[in-house]
Design a protein around this motif. Structure first.
Motif, PDB file in Angstrom:
ATOM      1  N   ALA A 128      34.902  32.404  26.191  1.00  0.00           N
ATOM      2  CA  ALA A 128      34.909  33.566  25.295  1.00  0.00           C
ATOM      3  C   ALA A 128      34.411  34.834  25.992  1.00  0.00           C
ATOM      4  CB  ALA A 128      34.078  33.277  24.046  1.00  0.00           C
ATOM      5  N   PRO A 129      35.040  35.213  27.108  1.00  0.00           N
ATOM      6  CA  PRO A 129      34.567  36.400  27.833  1.00  0.00           C
ATOM      7  C   PRO A 129      35.019  37.694  27.170  1.00  0.00           C
ATOM      8  CG  PRO A 129      36.529  35.544  28.871  1.00  0.00           C
ATOM      9  CD  PRO A 129      36.194  34.591  27.752  1.00  0.00           C
ATOM     10  N   ASP A 130      34.326  38.756  27.520  1.00  0.00           N
ATOM     11  CA  ASP A 130      34.752  40.089  27.093  1.00  0.00           C
ATOM     12  C   ASP A 130      35.787  40.649  28.062  1.00  0.00           C
ATOM     13  OD1 ASP A 130      32.779  40.534  24.834  1.00  0.00           O
ATOM     14  OD2 ASP A 130      31.408  40.116  26.496  1.00  0.00           O
ATOM     15  N   ILE A 131      35.621  40.322  29.345  1.00  0.00           N
ATOM     16  CA  ILE A 131      36.533  40.815  30.378  1.00  0.00           C
ATOM     17  C   ILE A 131      36.915  39.663  31.304  1.00  0.00           C
ATOM     18  CG2 ILE A 131      36.834  42.387  32.332  1.00  0.00           C
ATOM     19  CD1 ILE A 131      34.765  44.234  31.094  1.00  0.00           C
ATOM     20  N   VAL A 132      38.205  39.585  31.630  1.00  0.00           N
ATOM     21  CA  VAL A 132      38.699  38.619  32.607  1.00  0.00           C
ATOM     22  C   VAL A 132      39.365  39.399  33.727  1.00  0.00           C
ATOM     23  CG1 VAL A 132      40.168  36.612  33.030  1.00  0.00           C
ATOM     24  CG2 VAL A 132      39.148  36.948  30.763  1.00  0.00           C
ATOM     25  N   PHE A 133      38.872  39.229  34.947  1.00  0.00           N
ATOM     26  CA  PHE A 133      39.521  39.802  36.117  1.00  0.00           C
ATOM     27  C   PHE A 133      40.433  38.727  36.703  1.00  0.00           C
ATOM     28  CE2 PHE A 133      35.337  42.203  36.449  1.00  0.00           C
ATOM     29  CZ  PHE A 133      35.850  43.349  35.853  1.00  0.00           C
ATOM     30  N   VAL A 134      41.743  38.991  36.687  1.00  0.00           N
ATOM     31  CA  VAL A 134      42.722  38.020  37.165  1.00  0.00           C
ATOM     32  C   VAL A 134      43.138  38.451  38.565  1.00  0.00           C
ATOM     33  CG1 VAL A 134      44.789  36.716  36.577  1.00  0.00           C
ATOM     34  CG2 VAL A 134      43.506  37.875  34.771  1.00  0.00           C
ATOM     35  N   CYS A 135      42.720  37.680  39.555  1.00  0.00           N
ATOM     36  CA  CYS A 135      42.850  38.099  40.959  1.00  0.00           C
ATOM     37  C   CYS A 135      43.475  36.989  41.793  1.00  0.00           C
ATOM     38  CB  CYS A 135      41.483  38.492  41.504  1.00  0.00           C
ATOM     39  SG  CYS A 135      40.648  39.780  40.543  1.00  0.00           S
ATOM     40  N   VAL A 136      44.691  36.610  41.452  1.00  0.00           N
ATOM     41  CA  VAL A 136      45.392  35.571  42.202  1.00  0.00           C
ATOM     42  C   VAL A 136      46.657  36.109  42.856  1.00  0.00           C
ATOM     43  CG1 VAL A 136      44.461  33.638  40.885  1.00  0.00           C
ATOM     44  CG2 VAL A 136      46.532  34.771  40.073  1.00  0.00           C
ATOM     45  N   GLY A 137      46.776  37.431  42.919  1.00  0.00           N
ATOM     46  CA  GLY A 137      47.912  38.043  43.589  1.00  0.00           C
ATOM     47  C   GLY A 137      49.089  38.274  42.663  1.00  0.00           C
ATOM     48  N   MET A 138      49.824  39.321  42.967  1.00  0.00           N
ATOM     49  CA  MET A 138      51.031  39.663  42.235  1.00  0.00           C
ATOM     50  C   MET A 138      52.185  38.821  42.796  1.00  0.00           C
ATOM     51  SD  MET A 138      53.969  41.650  41.757  1.00  0.00           S
ATOM     52  CE  MET A 138      54.632  42.789  40.544  1.00  0.00           C
ATOM     53  N   PRO A 139      53.011  38.156  41.957  1.00  0.00           N
ATOM     54  CA  PRO A 139      53.138  38.287  40.502  1.00  0.00           C
ATOM     55  C   PRO A 139      52.408  37.211  39.701  1.00  0.00           C
ATOM     56  CG  PRO A 139      55.050  37.141  41.333  1.00  0.00           C
ATOM     57  CD  PRO A 139      54.171  37.423  42.536  1.00  0.00           C
ATOM     58  N   LYS A 140      51.709  36.281  40.372  1.00  0.00           N
ATOM     59  CA  LYS A 140      51.081  35.181  39.639  1.00  0.00           C
ATOM     60  C   LYS A 140      50.083  35.683  38.605  1.00  0.00           C
ATOM     61  CE  LYS A 140      51.526  31.371  42.957  1.00  0.00           C
ATOM     62  NZ  LYS A 140      50.781  30.329  43.725  1.00  0.00           N
ATOM     63  N   GLN A 141      49.284  36.681  38.990  1.00  0.00           N
ATOM     64  CA  GLN A 141      48.247  37.134  38.074  1.00  0.00           C
ATOM     65  C   GLN A 141      48.831  37.758  36.810  1.00  0.00           C
ATOM     66  OE1 GLN A 141      46.143  39.592  40.828  1.00  0.00           O
ATOM     67  NE2 GLN A 141      47.416  41.411  40.475  1.00  0.00           N
ATOM     68  N   GLU A 142      49.898  38.537  36.968  1.00  0.00           N
ATOM     69  CA  GLU A 142      50.520  39.151  35.794  1.00  0.00           C
ATOM     70  C   GLU A 142      51.216  38.109  34.927  1.00  0.00           C
ATOM     71  OE1 GLU A 142      49.834  42.292  38.771  1.00  0.00           O
ATOM     72  OE2 GLU A 142      50.827  40.338  38.889  1.00  0.00           O
TER      73      GLU A 142
END
Length: 251
Positions: free
Chosen positions: A154-168
């Motif tokens: 239940a986070p307030d912010i998630v930083f998705v950092c697995v590279g484009m396009p996987k993260q999107e």
């Protein structure tokens, strides 16, 4: 511009908007993406992915060439709003507000290095790191398992950092599995934020040469992307400029 509804806002305004999104709890997370030249080139050749990318809640211009291109199409963008600048700024807001942050990214087995880096640069930040495998499929079983893990936190912010396009793909596919909050697709920004990788000098950022710095840091992996593939941006720019000119004449 380029079929993307890029927000024409300043960095400070973008930061405030994202912080407000982090506080929302209405059954889905908001997703922010930061298109640059590489994104524009990839999206141009992947219509299905472009349709998905267009559904992001917030699109901010990451690359200076995208900002410069906006002057051809109008109204011009006021400046860059990069993931590499947003991530540390959001960490500061999260630290002062007592928000919970999750990072989806990093090298498997090296989560402690990221956690320690955040502890040094943002003491007191409530941070959890989830490092998917190197063969991470954003819409497959592992992607679903990571989404369940994140949702449970239940986070307030998630930083998705697995590279484009996987993260999107992961963020936009699983946003409705979270109760709310913000998901920022930020690539290598997490490594810049904790000192694991050095970012380009400010003058190179202003001149649109940050890509050159990155190639020098990791030539084996990035030379083809920036020196070969991304040259297609000029053809895309020319095509869109001609379409825009025709539309202006017709009007």
């Amino acid at each position: 511009m380029f079929g993307l509804d890029i927000a024409a806002v300043s960095f400070d305004t973008a930061l405030d908007v994202l912080c407000a999104a982090a506080m929302q709890r209405d059954g889905r997370a908001r997703v922010a993406v930061t298109p640059n030249v590489d994104h524009v080139v990839r999206l141009d050749s992947q219509p299905e992915f472009k349709r998905l990318y267009q559904t992001a809640d917030f699109l901010f211009a990451d690359g200076m060439p995208v900002v410069w291109a906006s002057h051809l199409f109008g109204p011009p963008l006021p400046g860059r709003v990069t993931g590499s600048d947003l991530l540390p700024a959001l960490c500061e807001r999260a630290r002062s507000g007592g928000w919970k942050v999750v990072v989806v990214g990093g090298r498997p087995g090296h989560e402690a290095a990221l956690v320690n880096g955040f502890a040094q640069h943002y003491p007191g930040l409530d941070i959890t790191v989830i490092a998917p495998s190197m063969t991470f499929d954003p819409t497959g079983p592992e992607g679903a398992a990571v989404a369940e893990h994140v949702s449970a936190a239940a986070p307030d912010i998630v930083f998705v950092c697995v590279g484009m396009p996987k993260q999107e793909r992961w963020a936009l596919h699983h946003a409705d599995k979270l109760p709310g909050g913000l998901m920022l697709c930020a690539g290598a920004a997490v490594e810049f934020a904790v000192g694991l990788r050095e970012r380009a000098p400010a003058w190179m950022q202003r001149c649109g040469l940050e890509w050159c710095w990155r190639v020098m840091q990791d030539p084996a992996r990035l030379w083809r992307r920036y020196l070969v593939d991304d040259r297609r941006f000029f053809g895309i720019l020319w095509r869109h400029w001609r379409v825009a000119r025709t539309q202006r004449r017709a009007a």
